[in-house]
Write a protein that holds these residues in place. Structure first.
Motif, mmCIF file in Angstrom:
data_model
loop_
_atom_site.group_PDB
_atom_site.id
_atom_site.type_symbol
_atom_site.label_atom_id
_atom_site.label_comp_id
_atom_site.label_asym_id
_atom_site.label_seq_id
_atom_site.Cartn_x
_atom_site.Cartn_y
_atom_site.Cartn_z
ATOM 1 N N ILE A 188 7.771 -11.707 4.400
ATOM 2 C CA ILE A 188 9.114 -11.307 4.858
ATOM 3 C C ILE A 188 9.141 -9.967 4.237
ATOM 4 N N PRO A 189 9.093 -9.050 4.956
ATOM 5 C CA PRO A 189 9.078 -7.341 4.156
ATOM 6 C C PRO A 189 10.616 -7.084 3.642
ATOM 7 N N TRP A 190 10.552 -6.346 2.513
ATOM 8 C CA TRP A 190 11.781 -5.823 1.979
ATOM 9 C C TRP A 190 12.367 -4.387 2.489
ATOM 10 N N ILE A 191 13.551 -4.580 2.856
ATOM 11 C CA ILE A 191 14.446 -3.220 3.315
ATOM 12 C C ILE A 191 14.989 -2.544 2.116
ATOM 13 N N ASP A 192 14.522 -1.284 1.992
ATOM 14 C CA ASP A 192 15.196 -0.363 0.993
ATOM 15 C C ASP A 192 16.696 -0.254 1.451
ATOM 16 N N GLN A 250 0.726 -1.282 0.013
ATOM 17 C CA GLN A 250 -0.098 -0.083 -0.298
ATOM 18 C C GLN A 250 0.889 1.265 0.018
ATOM 19 N N ASP A 251 2.007 1.071 0.679
ATOM 20 C CA ASP A 251 2.892 2.491 0.709
ATOM 21 C C ASP A 251 4.301 1.744 1.080
ATOM 22 N N LYS A 252 5.170 2.496 1.558
ATOM 23 C CA LYS A 252 6.545 2.407 1.820
ATOM 24 C C LYS A 252 6.466 1.659 3.271
ATOM 25 N N ALA A 253 5.617 1.502 3.895
ATOM 26 C CA ALA A 253 5.486 1.033 5.249
ATOM 27 C C ALA A 253 5.470 -0.394 5.064
ATOM 28 N N ASP A 254 4.866 -0.743 4.004
ATOM 29 C CA ASP A 254 4.512 -2.558 4.162
ATOM 30 C C ASP A 254 4.913 -3.002 2.504
ATOM 31 N N MET A 255 6.196 -3.015 2.031
ATOM 32 C CA MET A 255 6.791 -3.325 0.861
ATOM 33 C C MET A 255 7.076 -4.756 1.001
ATOM 34 N N VAL A 256 6.749 -5.748 0.238
ATOM 35 C CA VAL A 256 6.899 -7.043 0.311
ATOM 36 C C VAL A 256 7.230 -7.606 -1.199
ATOM 37 N N ASP A 301 26.962 -11.707 16.509
ATOM 38 C CA ASP A 301 27.455 -10.546 17.382
ATOM 39 C C ASP A 301 27.425 -9.439 16.491
ATOM 40 N N THR A 302 28.295 -9.524 15.418
ATOM 41 C CA THR A 302 28.369 -8.073 14.536
ATOM 42 C C THR A 302 27.100 -7.955 13.867
ATOM 43 N N ALA A 303 26.236 -8.757 13.396
ATOM 44 C CA ALA A 303 24.900 -8.226 13.058
ATOM 45 C C ALA A 303 24.093 -7.704 13.885
ATOM 46 N N ARG A 304 24.056 -7.888 15.098
ATOM 47 C CA ARG A 304 23.261 -7.386 16.382
ATOM 48 C C ARG A 304 23.891 -6.091 16.648
ATOM 49 N N ALA A 305 25.281 -6.063 16.556
ATOM 50 C CA ALA A 305 25.911 -4.638 16.919
ATOM 51 C C ALA A 305 25.402 -3.809 15.513
ATOM 52 N N LEU A 306 25.548 -4.034 14.594
ATOM 53 C CA LEU A 306 25.346 -3.277 13.344
ATOM 54 C C LEU A 306 23.823 -2.715 13.400
ATOM 55 N N TRP A 307 23.150 -3.542 13.555
ATOM 56 C CA TRP A 307 21.444 -3.401 13.742
ATOM 57 C C TRP A 307 21.242 -2.284 14.886
ATOM 58 N N ALA A 308 21.829 -2.458 15.920
ATOM 59 C CA ALA A 308 21.693 -1.214 17.020
ATOM 60 C C ALA A 308 22.234 -0.158 16.748
ATOM 61 N N PRO A 348 8.117 -0.197 9.993
ATOM 62 C CA PRO A 348 7.525 -0.953 11.247
ATOM 63 C C PRO A 348 7.587 -2.327 11.140
ATOM 64 N N ALA A 349 7.196 -2.974 9.896
ATOM 65 C CA ALA A 349 7.055 -4.388 9.789
ATOM 66 C C ALA A 349 8.682 -5.077 9.481
ATOM 67 N N ALA A 350 9.471 -4.114 9.025
ATOM 68 C CA ALA A 350 10.782 -4.932 8.934
ATOM 69 C C ALA A 350 11.380 -4.580 10.213
ATOM 70 N N GLN A 351 11.046 -3.598 10.921
ATOM 71 C CA GLN A 351 11.843 -3.473 12.300
ATOM 72 C C GLN A 351 11.201 -4.653 13.087
ATOM 73 N N ALA A 352 10.317 -5.151 13.110
ATOM 74 C CA ALA A 352 9.655 -6.149 13.971
ATOM 75 C C ALA A 352 10.228 -7.551 13.450
ATOM 76 N N ALA A 353 10.132 -7.758 12.144
ATOM 77 C CA ALA A 353 10.896 -9.009 11.582
ATOM 78 C C ALA A 353 12.343 -9.160 11.730
ATOM 79 N N ALA A 354 13.079 -8.144 11.673
ATOM 80 C CA ALA A 354 14.640 -8.235 11.888
ATOM 81 C C ALA A 354 14.831 -8.294 13.461
ATOM 82 N N THR A 355 14.109 -7.634 14.263
ATOM 83 C CA THR A 355 14.236 -7.779 15.468
ATOM 84 C C THR A 355 14.267 -9.235 16.304
ATOM 85 N N ALA A 356 13.138 -9.737 15.573
ATOM 86 C CA ALA A 356 12.623 -11.126 16.114
ATOM 87 C C ALA A 356 13.625 -12.261 15.433
#
Length: 241
Positions: A164-168, A79-85, A202-209, A218-226
């Protein structure tokens, strides 16, 4: 549209995209190329056409590059940039027509069919897409390829999971036009790809943070965090190809 017209259009688009990230290039150039998950990270039921280990060129089963009868494509929709899949369109057209100059890599399949492609030395996107009957440009956009550069050993995902959402990789979700400096975001996307490819949690978590959390949808945030919390490499492979 003929493939020649598609290629011409794709080259112009690639030049525009490459211009957007040229400032970010020095930050990740030292990584030795764009990172992709190793083939071992994929649960594959069948592998076909591994690169010929001999120095002589492998024989192509299709001497001409001609157009496929149909072409699959990876569509980014929402629908918009918030939910690109991502969605694989015309999935039945995705087929392996055999090795050829510029496309001598390995095809990985799973229960649904062709899943991904492992880049071999001297491969190029145009030949890979012709070999697999997939529309020019859709692999580059989905798989976070900078311009048209691909690295040997890189895994190009061809059948993405539409849940799984797409990250720009170029523009943060919260970017303010003409204000936000995207250099750190751009370079971190590619660093994440390298960390995911090597399963360096460990590196992936550090880069993410450090540079990505809070700057994706928001969708990608939830998916990546989980996925990072659960060490879910299958999901991380697609979020950060």
């Amino acid at each position: 549209m003929s493939r020649a017209a598609k290629v011409a259009t794709g080259v112009v688009a690639a030049a525009i995209v490459a211009g957007l990230v040229v400032l970010a290039y020095p930050a990740f150039a030292a990584l030795g190329g764009i990172g992709y998950p190793a083939a071992s990270a994929v649960t594959a039921t069948h592998r076909t056409l591994a690169p010929d280990p001999s120095p002589s060129p492998s024989q192509s089963t299709d001497s001409g590059s001609g157009d496929c009868l149909a072409e699959a494509s990876i569509s980014l929709s929402g629908q918009d940039k918030a939910d690109m899949v991502p969605t694989l369109v015309k999935a039945d057209a995705l087929t392996d027509r055999g090795t050829r100059p510029g496309a001598r890599g390995e095809v990985i399949s799973n229960a649904q069919g062709i899943y991904s492609y492992i880049v071999a030395p001297n491969d190029n996107l145009i030949s890979i897409e012709q070999r697999l009957c997939i529309e020019y440009g859709s692999v580059r956009v989905f798989d976070h390829v900078l311009g048209v550069a691909i690295q040997p050993g890189a895994q190009l995902i061809l059948r993405p999971d539409p849940t799984i959402p797409w990250i720009d990789p170029y523009t943060p979700f919260d970017a303010i036009p003409n204000v936000t400096n995207t250099v750190d975001y751009n370079s971190t996307i590619y660093e994440m790809g390298a960390a995911v490819r090597t399963h360096d949690l460990d590196t992936a978590r550090a880069l993410w943070a450090r540079s990505l959390s809070g700057h994706v949808s928001p969708a990608a945030q939830a998916a990546a965090t989980a996925a990072l919390d659960a060490s879910d490499w299958a999901t991380l492979d697609q979020l950060f190809p």
